[in-house]
Design an enzyme around this catalytic site. Structure first.
Site, mmCIF file in Angstrom:
data_model
loop_
_atom_site.group_PDB
_atom_site.id
_atom_site.type_symbol
_atom_site.label_atom_id
_atom_site.label_comp_id
_atom_site.label_asym_id
_atom_site.label_seq_id
_atom_site.Cartn_x
_atom_site.Cartn_y
_atom_site.Cartn_z
ATOM 1 C CB CYS A 1 3.923 1.009 1.861
ATOM 2 S SG CYS A 1 4.178 2.524 0.909
ATOM 3 C CB CYS B 1 0.606 1.898 -1.732
ATOM 4 S SG CYS B 1 1.887 0.643 -1.461
ATOM 5 C CB CYS C 1 6.929 0.401 -0.838
ATOM 6 S SG CYS C 1 5.294 -0.256 -1.282
ATOM 7 C CB CYS D 1 3.834 2.778 -4.244
ATOM 8 S SG CYS D 1 4.474 3.115 -2.589
ATOM 9 C CG ASP E 1 -3.560 -1.852 28.542
ATOM 10 O OD1 ASP E 1 -3.008 -2.895 28.969
ATOM 11 O OD2 ASP E 1 -4.234 -1.821 27.500
#
Length: 445
Positions: free
Chosen positions: A222, A225, A244, A247, A354
């Site tokens: 989330c 939170c 979530c 929250c 990379d």
């Protein structure tokens, strides 16, 4: 005094554009490339404020398109929709999405003294420079497509990019329209924090859920939170329907119902591109009939699900430059009945040096179906090793061919492709340019 300064600005910007256009002419005449970056670089040395000065001349506003994947297809579709209505559109169609490329694209539509006469400008922008260009450009609409890990040696994590975006976007005028991807938790949260007008796009198609979350997942926590998100289902990577449990943060409702819109090109990722472009067009006041009529006639940009006929055989080029994008192009391949695929891995500056990202790609799905996989590119042995590690050696039906010379690799792949099948080519960005030059005899630089 003020008039003198204004005259000097016009004189300097006119000189900058005139010199840049001369550079463009010579570069293209000598076939040295597309001149999509150099003219802008030279012009900005003469007039550092040229991006601002050109942007201010766009009559109806600038649409800025940012995100890791899908910028080119989305911008071209939106351009097609606007041009169908008769609007004049400036666009960095070559994909040069840094500052010099943006200036070059706007100058392309300007006259020899820097006068710009277009209705809209569509600018696809590299996600890392969004904070730098938002203020000078002052866009009318900002399309936030997605945020995935892309070039590990260039960019930080997606949450840091999102925070920088939010900080700058929040300073723009209240009538700026922001269109984030509701299925991307990071961008959905970004949209929910803004005071500007926000219109979301996303999927509402549970039948398209993946069976399980892919390895290439960037953000399943989330953004408010930090708790793990609960997913009802995932469409690709971390894009899906989520809430979530801690929250209450959850996916915002998209403006358009995705089930009412057909898809442009192959691959579920192109459904997102379709919805993004359509949502932006609706915000610009384009009627839905025009949008629906444009989608079936849309032609793919070079290398983005582009289809060619070479020596009587069908070839489809699917740009594959990061884990999420490559997983989606692999999904396209595995959903077909075609059994020959060419993978080309480069590690040049535009690709990202990379290449460890290939270990986040679900190559097992490509390998387990068997068939012929031809591998080429600057890092051919890295890709070959990744494919070998994807094999179940007990019952492997894979025919793996390693050929470092790209032209020979293409010839081998074509010979292994039956007349009634399509050869899929999955290249990184510079590899895609090389592939197209070999297949068509034309450079795109």
């Amino acid at each position: 005094m003020g008039k003198d300064i204004q005259f000097a600005d016009k004189l300097r910007s006119g000189l900058a554009v005139s010199v840049a256009k001369s550079v463009t002419f010579f570069v293209r005449s000598l076939r040295l490339g597309a001149a999509s970056v150099l003219p802008g670089s030279i012009a900005r040395r003469i007039e550092p404020q040229l991006l601002t000065l050109l942007s201010q001349q766009v009559k109806s506003g600038i649409i800025l398109i940012a995100g890791t994947n899908g910028k080119t297809t989305t911008s071209l579709l939106l351009r097609s929709i606007l041009e169908r209505k008769g609007y004049r559109v400036a666009h960095n169609a070559t994909g040069a999405n840094l500052e010099n490329g943006l200036v070059t694209a706007l100058m392309e539509s300007a006259n020899s003294v820097g006068g710009l006469n277009v209705d809209y400008a569509i600018l696809e922008v590299d996600e890392n420079i969004v904070p730098k260009v938002l203020t000078p450009i002052q866009p009318k609409i900002i399309l936030c497509l997605n945020l995935f890990r892309d070039q590990l040696d260039r960019y930080g994590e997606v949450d840091s990019i999102s925070k920088r975006w939010t900080k700058v976007i929040s300073t723009l005028p209240a009538d700026t329209v922001v269109i984030p991807n509701a299925d991307d938790p990071t961008l959905c949260y970004l949209g929910q924090q803004l005071k500007q007008k926000v219109s979301f796009f996303g999927l509402s198609e549970p039948e398209q859920y993946l069976e399980k979350i892919q390895h290439a997942v960037d953000s399943i926590y989330c953004p408010r939170c930090g708790h793990s998100l609960d997913y009802q289902g995932v469409y690709l990577s971390h894009l899906g329907d989520f809430t979530c449990p801690s929250c209450g943060f959850s996916k915002s409702q998209p403006t358009l119902n995705s089930q009412e819109w057909e898809q442009v090109l192959v691959g579920l990722y192109n459904k997102y591109n379709t919805l993004a472009a359509a949502t932006a067009a609706v915000e610009l006041g384009i009627d839905e009939k025009t949008i629906h009529n444009t989608i079936p006639t849309f032609q793919a940009a070079f290398g983005r699900a582009e289809e060619l006929e070479i020596d009587g055989k069908r070839v489809r080029i699917l740009l594959s430059k990061n884990p999420v994008g490559t997983n989606e192009t692999i999904r396209v391949v595995t959903q077909s009945n075609d059994k020959t695929t060419l993978l080309v891995l480069n590690d040049r500056v535009q690709d990202g040096e990379d290449v460890s990202w290939i270990w986040d790609v679900d190559t097992e799905k490509l390998v387990e179906r068997g068939g012929t996989l031809v591998v080429s590119g600057d890092r051919v042995y890295d890709m070959a090793l990744r494919l070998r590690y994807s094999e179940n050696t007990a019952d492997s039906k894979l025919n793996l061919i390693i050929q470092q010379d790209l032209k020979q690799a293409i010839d081998i792949a074509l010979k292994n492709t039956p007349d009634d099948e399509t050869l899929h080519i999955l290249p990184t960005y510079t590899a895609m340019l090389d592939v197209r030059e070999i297949l068509t005899g034309k450079k795109i630089r």
